[in-house]
Design an enzyme around this catalytic site. Structure first.
Site, mmCIF file in Angstrom:
data_model
loop_
_atom_site.group_PDB
_atom_site.id
_atom_site.type_symbol
_atom_site.label_atom_id
_atom_site.label_comp_id
_atom_site.label_asym_id
_atom_site.label_seq_id
_atom_site.Cartn_x
_atom_site.Cartn_y
_atom_site.Cartn_z
ATOM 1 N N GLU A 50 0.876 -1.166 0.000
ATOM 2 C CA GLU A 50 0.000 0.000 0.000
ATOM 3 C C GLU A 50 0.918 1.222 0.000
ATOM 4 O O GLU A 50 1.626 1.479 0.963
ATOM 5 C CB GLU A 50 -0.899 -0.039 1.239
ATOM 6 C CG GLU A 50 -1.955 1.044 1.242
ATOM 7 C CD GLU A 50 -2.848 0.986 2.493
ATOM 8 O OE1 GLU A 50 -2.963 -0.090 3.119
ATOM 9 O OE2 GLU A 50 -3.407 2.035 2.834
ATOM 10 N N ASP A 64 -5.378 9.679 9.756
ATOM 11 C CA ASP A 64 -4.134 9.120 10.265
ATOM 12 C C ASP A 64 -3.803 9.571 11.679
ATOM 13 O O ASP A 64 -4.014 10.722 12.039
ATOM 14 C CB ASP A 64 -2.978 9.478 9.320
ATOM 15 C CG ASP A 64 -3.038 8.661 8.035
ATOM 16 O OD1 ASP A 64 -3.074 7.425 8.143
ATOM 17 O OD2 ASP A 64 -3.091 9.262 6.948
#
Ligand SMILES: Cc1ncc(COP(=O)(O)O)c(C=O)c1O
Lengths: 273, 410
Positions: free
Chosen positions: A55, A66
């Site tokens: 990824e 995040d």
């Protein structure tokens, strides 16, 4: 609508893993941390140590999905001058190393290039497709059309909060796999993977035949084995990024990364299915 | 309970799907979609529920201090080409700005949705103070995210929030201003969405926020239109408001949108000037993009990374703008200009000295705009200006700017 699989996509790898009776290991690293070259070396090191899919994270100024580890890496990458175009060098290198690179990008970075132009460029650079953490299928008409045109996978997310109606809507727009967020929250290692993950995977399987991969919070071999027991793929991010952050120099980071990747790769083979 | 009476044209418009032309939408993680749908349903029900409307009306009359008055300011207007200038006094609301209009309504919705905790972002601190106030009033737990830079330049408001029982979290990453506070609030929300309502403070963010927050501020324009008609017998030639995210501007503009002869003029933060790059004049420089869940004009680089904004006023220091403003601008119904920090401080001082009213630095942008528009239109013009907040919070910045502090204090 389950679209035909694409030669660039991840379906082949996931099929192979399924045939081997195990879950796939998907490792996340951001482009540009600690440098563009260093990040590409790190991605290749992960491939050599056993990830099935990389990824490829694109650093973004406002990464609202995040946690602190990936925020830090993204901010460092941007301060070091990392550009969206560097993503394509990374996808080429990962593809050359033998596994499909799936790009994880916040939507504005794609939008800014022009959705179709971005898709064309990604396909030309060996990209398998896109994971879009802040794009829901309802807003994705352009991307769905472009990914069809260029043969790219579309990975949208489902979450423990998703209603059955949303699960149906989201999974029917996916191609490649469905990304199930293990818990409510942002990326980052957690002591335990939420018990909700298994329940979510079960609910997701009830509405789709696509593989379901689980991310958010997985950091250890034991957790990878646990998740591999019920999911088709195990996605690990912050724990891998931390290998690079904690190292004094790149070689030390790559070594730590190889060790952790090998552990996680063993983990996905231990999960009882 | 009785429903507050609404005259024709004053009822809340029907809910939409959240697009203003190409702008708006819901560019957020899937995890938040159920909460946004729940909120959309709750607010649509509430806006036709006589009990909700009566409760909000009661709070506004007995707590906020609505209707807020209008004040004609002739000594100030003498510097605006002699135009007639009327201020809508949102600065006199409880907590000191327009923000309370939206906050009380969303806090009532929070209780209706059975949630016990509110979180909010704040730039100038006015939205944070209003949210902390409503949380105290309704017994809700409250966390406020505020950029570190802003906690320093708006220290008074940090103290107020803490006194009101809120937890204030300084956000240190990125530009450490409003945009970063919103990132952090969104991260909290996605983690705690089951128990927590994100009480967003302006007309940005994913649907239904832009439309809902506008509807909760629409009362500003509804009142002001009637008040100006009452005082002058006519509609204003222009309605002028500062534009950060754009809530006070949407609030005063919206009732006037059908009045084709009324110019709607938004004033953005020109900061240190456009060539310096240190500004928040989105419409002067930006292009469409997505930030914090909505498609709108966005200050961004070639790659689509957000560019940091700058303004002397924390409340306007934001690189994007509410999607409905983007649409009003592209359709030509509203026009947008900017005022530099220097023009703003001049207008700020002028209102203090000529009228005895200390405005918020955000609102002083609207005043600077009024000086310019008045000079263009001349003495026959009638201008309505939204005085969105009072300036107590800005005294430190102003004292420093005008050299009013002793050496060792500055
Ligand atoms: C007094 C005042 N006016 C205006 C603003 C800007 O917000 P908006 O554009 O949403 O009205 C703020 C925000 O903090 C404020 O405190």
């Amino acid at each position: 609508m389950t679209a035909p699989t694409s030669p660039l996509g991840v379906a082949g790898v996931l099929d192979t893993c399924r045939a081997e009776g195990r879950a796939a290991l998907i490792g996340y690293l951001p482009v540009g941390y600690p440098t563009v070259e260093g990040s590409i070396a790190a991605m290749v090191a992960m491939v050599e140590a056993g990830v099935d899919i990389v990824e490829v994270g694109v650093p973004y100024s406002d990464p609202l999905m995040d946690g602190p580890v990936i925020q830090h890496a993204a901010a460092t990458a941007l301060a070091g001058g990392t550009r969206v175009a560097d993503t394509f060098a990374a996808t080429k290198a990962v593809r050359a190393a033998g596994v499909p690179p799936l790009v994880m990008s916040y939507w504005n970075l794609v939008l800014r290039s022009g959705v179709d132009a971005y898709a064309a460029r990604l396909a030309a650079a060996g990209g398998a497709g896109l994971i879009t953490p802040d794009l829901i299928p309802d807003e994705a008409d352009d991307w769905i059309a472009a990914s069809e045109r260029h043969g790219l996978d579309r990975v949208f997310l489902v979450a423990p909060s998703s209603t059955d109606e949303r699960l149906t809507r989201v999974t029917s727009a996916c191609r490649g796999f469905v990304y199930a967020a293990s818990t409510m929250g942002v990326t980052g290692a957690r002591d335990t993977v939420g018990g909700g993950a298994e329940h979510l995977v079960r609910r997701t399987r009830a509405v789709t035949d696509l593989p379901v991969c689980v991310g958010l919070g997985v950091s250890t071999r034991a957790q990878a084995a646990q998740v591999a027991g019920f999911a088709d793929g195990v996605i690990v991010g912050s724990a891998l990024v931390r290998c690079l952050i904690q190292a004094r120099e790149l070689d030390e980071g790559l070594e730590a990364l190889r060790l952790l990747t090998a552990e996680l790769a063993a983990g996905v083979r231990e999960g009882r299915r | 309970m009785t429903q507050p009476s609404t005259a024709p044209g004053e009822e809340t418009p029907a809910a939409t799907t959240g697009r203003f032309g190409p702008f708006g939408g819901r560019y957020v993680p899937e995890a938040l979609i159920p909460a946004l749908e729940e909120l959309d349903e709750a607010r649509q029900k509430a806006m036709v529920d006589p009990d909700f409307l009566a409760e909000l009306d009661r709070l506004h009359r007995t707590y906020t201090g609505r209707p807020s008055i209008i004040t004609e300011v002739p000594r100030f207007a003498a510097h605006a080409g002699g135009a007639r200038v009327i201020l809508k006094r949102e600065d006199l609301n409880h907590t000191g700005s327009h923000k309370i209009n939206n906050v009380l309504a969303q806090a009532l919705l929070t209780v209706r949705m059975g949630k016990r905790r509110v979180i909010a972002e704040t730039g100038a601190g006015q939205h944070g103070v209003a949210t902390a106030t409503a949380a105290a009033l309704m017994g809700l737990e409250c966390t406020i995210y505020m950029g570190k830079v802003d906690t320093e330049r708006q220290a008074l408001n940090v103290a107020r929030m803490k006194m009101l029982g809120a937890q204030v979290v300084p956000v240190e990453h990125g530009s450490a201003t409003l945009k970063d506070a919103i990132n952090e609030a969104l991260r909290d929300w996605v983690t705690n969405v089951e128990t927590t309502h994100y009480l967003l403070g302006t007309v940005t963010g994913p649907h239904p926020f832009p439309e809902m927050v506008r509807d909760f501020h629409r009362i500003i324009g509804v009142e002001a239109r009637a008040q100006v008609l009452d005082l002058t017998g006519r509609l204003p030639d222009a309605v002028i408001a500062c534009v950060g995210g754009g809530s006070n501007a949407m609030g005063i503009f919206h009732r006037f949108v059908p009045d084709a002869g009324v110019r709607l003029i938004g004033i953005e933060a020109g900061g240190e000037g456009i060539p310096s790059g240190r500004h928040a004049a989105r419409f002067a420089t930006a292009s469409p993009g997505v930030l914090h869940g909505a498609m709108s004009y966005l200050m961004q680089d070639e790659d689509g990374q957000t560019v940091e904004s700058h303004s002397i006023s924390a409340g306007l220091d934001y690189p994007s703008v509410g999607p409905e403003h983007a649409w009003l601008r592209d359709t030509g119904r509203a026009e947008y200009r900017y005022a530099t920090d220097e023009q703003v401080m001049e207008a700020f001082a002028l209102l203090c000295r000529t009228e005895g009213i200390i405005p918020a630095l955000e609102s002083a942008h609207a005043l600077a705009g009024a000086l310019e528009v008045g000079r263009e239109l001349g003495p026959d013009a009638l201008l309505l200006v939204n005085l969105s907040g009072r300036g107590d919070k800005d005294m430190h910045t102003a004292a420093r700017y005008f050299g009013l502090l002793d050496e060792d204090e500055s």
